[in-house]
Design a protein around this motif. Structure first.
Motif, mmCIF file in Angstrom:
data_model
loop_
_atom_site.group_PDB
_atom_site.id
_atom_site.type_symbol
_atom_site.label_atom_id
_atom_site.label_comp_id
_atom_site.label_asym_id
_atom_site.label_seq_id
_atom_site.Cartn_x
_atom_site.Cartn_y
_atom_site.Cartn_z
ATOM 1 N N ALA A 52 33.661 35.754 49.377
ATOM 2 C CA ALA A 52 34.661 36.688 49.911
ATOM 3 C C ALA A 52 35.509 37.300 48.805
ATOM 4 O O ALA A 52 35.734 38.517 48.780
ATOM 5 N N VAL A 53 35.987 36.461 47.878
ATOM 6 C CA VAL A 53 36.849 37.011 46.832
ATOM 7 C C VAL A 53 36.063 37.926 45.898
ATOM 8 O O VAL A 53 36.572 38.956 45.435
ATOM 9 N N ALA A 54 34.792 37.600 45.638
ATOM 10 C CA ALA A 54 33.965 38.464 44.797
ATOM 11 C C ALA A 54 33.748 39.818 45.474
ATOM 12 O O ALA A 54 33.820 40.873 44.822
ATOM 13 N N ARG A 55 33.482 39.806 46.775
ATOM 14 C CA ARG A 55 33.280 41.063 47.504
ATOM 15 C C ARG A 55 34.561 41.896 47.521
ATOM 16 O O ARG A 55 34.532 43.114 47.284
ATOM 17 N N GLU A 56 35.700 41.247 47.820
ATOM 18 C CA GLU A 56 36.958 41.978 47.880
ATOM 19 C C GLU A 56 37.322 42.586 46.526
ATOM 20 O O GLU A 56 37.793 43.721 46.445
ATOM 21 N N LEU A 57 37.107 41.818 45.453
ATOM 22 C CA LEU A 57 37.384 42.364 44.117
ATOM 23 C C LEU A 57 36.524 43.596 43.844
ATOM 24 O O LEU A 57 37.008 44.600 43.313
ATOM 25 N N LEU A 58 35.259 43.499 44.180
ATOM 26 C CA LEU A 58 34.361 44.626 43.933
ATOM 27 C C LEU A 58 34.783 45.836 44.757
ATOM 28 O O LEU A 58 34.806 46.969 44.256
ATOM 29 N N GLU A 59 35.141 45.619 46.030
ATOM 30 C CA GLU A 59 35.516 46.727 46.902
ATOM 31 C C GLU A 59 36.837 47.367 46.467
ATOM 32 O O GLU A 59 36.978 48.593 46.523
ATOM 33 N N GLU A 60 37.798 46.568 46.052
ATOM 34 C CA GLU A 60 39.130 47.093 45.762
ATOM 35 C C GLU A 60 39.305 47.555 44.322
ATOM 36 O O GLU A 60 40.123 48.437 44.049
ATOM 37 N N THR A 61 38.562 46.946 43.386
ATOM 38 C CA THR A 61 38.770 47.257 41.969
ATOM 39 C C THR A 61 37.514 47.718 41.245
ATOM 40 O O THR A 61 37.610 48.195 40.117
ATOM 41 N N GLY A 62 36.353 47.521 41.857
ATOM 42 C CA GLY A 62 35.102 47.814 41.167
ATOM 43 C C GLY A 62 34.714 46.768 40.146
ATOM 44 O O GLY A 62 33.745 46.954 39.402
ATOM 45 N N LEU A 63 35.447 45.637 40.097
ATOM 46 C CA LEU A 63 35.208 44.615 39.081
ATOM 47 C C LEU A 63 34.274 43.525 39.584
ATOM 48 O O LEU A 63 34.322 43.125 40.753
ATOM 49 N N VAL A 64 33.461 43.022 38.660
ATOM 50 C CA VAL A 64 32.713 41.783 38.844
ATOM 51 C C VAL A 64 33.204 40.836 37.755
ATOM 52 O O VAL A 64 32.962 41.067 36.573
ATOM 53 N N VAL A 65 33.930 39.806 38.144
ATOM 54 C CA VAL A 65 34.563 38.890 37.197
ATOM 55 C C VAL A 65 33.852 37.547 37.254
ATOM 56 O O VAL A 65 33.847 36.872 38.296
ATOM 57 N N ASP A 66 33.226 37.170 36.153
ATOM 58 C CA ASP A 66 32.545 35.876 36.086
ATOM 59 C C ASP A 66 33.556 34.736 35.980
ATOM 60 O O ASP A 66 34.631 34.894 35.400
ATOM 61 N N GLY A 67 33.186 33.589 36.522
ATOM 62 C CA GLY A 67 33.944 32.372 36.278
ATOM 63 C C GLY A 67 35.239 32.236 37.051
ATOM 64 O O GLY A 67 36.128 31.491 36.626
ATOM 65 N N LEU A 68 35.393 32.925 38.188
ATOM 66 C CA LEU A 68 36.589 32.722 39.000
ATOM 67 C C LEU A 68 36.652 31.276 39.480
ATOM 68 O O LEU A 68 35.650 30.721 39.940
ATOM 69 N N THR A 69 37.809 30.661 39.376
ATOM 70 C CA THR A 69 37.972 29.271 39.803
ATOM 71 C C THR A 69 39.100 29.171 40.817
ATOM 72 O O THR A 69 40.065 29.955 40.789
ATOM 73 N N ARG A 70 38.998 28.200 41.710
ATOM 74 C CA ARG A 70 40.042 27.999 42.711
ATOM 75 C C ARG A 70 41.315 27.521 42.018
ATOM 76 O O ARG A 70 41.293 26.544 41.281
ATOM 77 N N PHE A 71 42.414 28.219 42.290
ATOM 78 C CA PHE A 71 43.670 27.902 41.628
ATOM 79 C C PHE A 71 44.669 27.215 42.558
ATOM 80 O O PHE A 71 45.151 26.121 42.276
ATOM 81 N N THR A 72 45.007 27.847 43.680
ATOM 82 C CA THR A 72 45.994 27.266 44.586
ATOM 83 C C THR A 72 45.800 27.842 45.983
ATOM 84 O O THR A 72 45.177 28.899 46.152
ATOM 85 N N VAL A 73 46.345 27.141 46.981
ATOM 86 C CA VAL A 73 46.308 27.586 48.371
ATOM 87 C C VAL A 73 47.737 27.848 48.819
ATOM 88 O O VAL A 73 48.641 27.038 48.580
ATOM 89 N N VAL A 74 47.953 28.979 49.488
ATOM 90 C CA VAL A 74 49.273 29.366 49.977
ATOM 91 C C VAL A 74 49.288 29.270 51.498
ATOM 92 O O VAL A 74 48.433 29.878 52.171
ATOM 93 N N ASP A 75 50.235 28.497 52.044
ATOM 94 C CA ASP A 75 50.442 28.383 53.498
ATOM 95 C C ASP A 75 49.173 27.989 54.249
ATOM 96 O O ASP A 75 49.003 28.349 55.433
#
Length: 283
Positions: A52-75
């Motif tokens: 989901a986060v990879a798709r959203e990044l691509l749709e909103e920014t055009g970016l493909v970012v390797d190595g995304l890691t889970r950082f924190t959960v909000v609420d």
């Protein structure tokens, strides 16, 4: 058992420790209207959080970012991923909202920023501040070890096109590769070659030709990417994991495909230049 969050967001940090923020439209009935926020969005269908986060990044920014890691959960509803990106935000396509920009921590305090984003940035700053100074024998961290198969035939190198829904490097070209489990690097290479492409390789025919030591973002797990050349092999590459790879192809070394995983391209450049080692992402 706690359900996974239904929303995702990406906290991208550059080499200077600045945060990539997204100015949201003030005149639409949307979340964080008129505020600086993070790119992201809701999961769709059976998507994993990573997909989901990879798709959203691509749709909103055009970016493909390797190595995304889970950082924190909000609420309990928003999974925030951490990544590194050092590009120019003014060149990003703005498919939603007004603009993208990098801001340092001091400047974010003066922005109209979504409250949950302010909380995420505070957590990130606190985590960086809490890291103790490293002395002898201190600060050791586990490294992820990846193995990569370098096959050459008639001046061409074997690369696979990643599936567009793959959580890692979607729609990019890459080596045949995998992560070491409870096994040696060469044993992992032999297993991955068989499982991913039906290739049979003997340990005696393998040699290490390049190593890339890479970190994708501040605080992300460091990775050792080992590239092995196989002098001989049996079989023709077949697509045996279609959810990860769409197809295998032989590419001229002086006409590599685009897009391509960044550290894989760096490794091939190093091999051509006779260098055994590359560092990426380290300040």
């Amino acid at each position: 058992m706690t359900a996974e969050p239904c929303w995702t967001a990406a906290l991208l940090v550059n080499r200077d420790g600045q945060y990539l923020l997204h100015l949201r439209d003030a005149h639409k009935p949307i979340n964080d209207a008129g505020m600086w926020s993070l790119p992201g969005g809701a999961r769709e269908g059976d998507e994993t959080l990573e997909e989901a986060v990879a798709r959203e990044l691509l749709e909103e920014t055009g970016l493909v970012v390797d190595g995304l890691t889970r950082f924190t959960v909000v609420d309990d509803t928003m999974q925030v991923f951490l990544g590194r990106w050092d590009g120019d935000p003014s060149r990003l396509p703005v498919t939603e909202g007004i603009m993208f920009a990098f801001f340092d921590a001091a400047t974010t305090a003066r922005l109209t920023i979504a409250p949950w984003v302010a909380e995420v940035l505070a957590r990130h700053r606190a985590e960086r501040a809490e890291r103790p100074p490293r002395g002898h024998g201190q600060g050791a961290v586990a490294h992820v070890v990846g193995v990569h198969l370098h096959l050459e035939r008639d001046g061409k190198v074997l690369l696979g096109l990643r599936h567009p829904e793959s959580p890692f490097a979607p729609s990019q070209h890459h080596f045949l590769a995998g992560h070491c489990e409870q096994e040696s690097a060469v044993a992992c290479l032999i297993r991955e070659a068989r499982e991913e492409a039906g290739l049979v390789i003997e340990a005696a025919d393998v040699e290490l030709v390049h190593t890339v030591h890479v970190v994708d973002a501040p605080g992300a797990p460091p990775r050792l990417q080992l590239v092995f050349r196989a002098r001989r092999w049996a079989g023709e590459p077949r697509v045996l994991e279609p959810d990860a790879c769409l197809g295998w192809g032989w590419w001229p070394l002086d006409a590599l495909p685009d897009p391509m995983v960044g550290y894989a391209r760096a490794a091939l450049d190093g091999i051509r230049e006779g260098r055994p080692y590359t560092e990426l992402g380290w300040d």
